[in-house]
Design a protein around this motif. Structure first.
Motif, short mmCIF file in Angstrom:
data_model
loop_
_atom_site.label_atom_id
_atom_site.label_comp_id
_atom_site.label_asym_id
_atom_site.label_seq_id
_atom_site.Cartn_x
_atom_site.Cartn_y
_atom_site.Cartn_z
N LYS A 4 0.87 -1.03 0.07
CA LYS A 4 0.14 -0.01 0.12
C LYS A 4 0.90 1.33 -0.21
O LYS A 4 1.66 1.24 0.92
CB LYS A 4 -0.83 -0.15 1.17
N TYR A 24 -2.37 0.33 -4.62
CA TYR A 24 -1.65 -0.91 -4.28
C TYR A 24 -1.07 -1.33 -5.48
O TYR A 24 -1.44 -1.18 -6.54
CB TYR A 24 -3.00 -1.79 -3.86
N GLU A 58 -8.63 -5.04 3.85
CA GLU A 58 -8.46 -4.14 2.80
C GLU A 58 -9.34 -4.58 1.60
O GLU A 58 -10.28 -3.78 0.85
CB GLU A 58 -6.99 -3.62 2.34
N PHE A 65 -9.97 -0.74 -3.61
CA PHE A 65 -8.90 -1.59 -3.61
C PHE A 65 -8.71 -2.27 -5.21
O PHE A 65 -9.57 -3.28 -5.41
CB PHE A 65 -9.09 -2.83 -2.41
#
Length: 71
Positions: A4, A24, A58, A65
């Motif tokens: 991240k 990400y 997450e 995400f």
């Protein structure tokens, strides 16, 4: 491994929590994650690994995400 990355959208922008964004990135190390986004105009604040329960959290609770596919 997924990392991240916390960043500001403008490389000249001072890091301010309210303006921080995240992406990400899949990479083998923090160094490789930083290398993969070096061409982006980002002011990278922090890079952290996302593993185990944190990864599952997450993935389930963050609507943004998406792991970037970078070469």
């Amino acid at each position: 491994m997924i990392f991240k990355v916390y960043y500001q959208e403008n490389i000249k922008e001072v890091a301010v929590r309210e303006h921080t964004h995240t992406i990400y990135v899949e990479a083998d190390s923090i160094r490789e994650a930083r290398f993969k986004i070096k061409d982006k105009p980002y002011n990278v604040e922090y890079v952290e690994p996302v593993t185990g329960a944190y990864y599952e959290y997450e993935k389930q609770n963050n609507p943004d995400f998406k792991v970037l596919e970078l070469g």
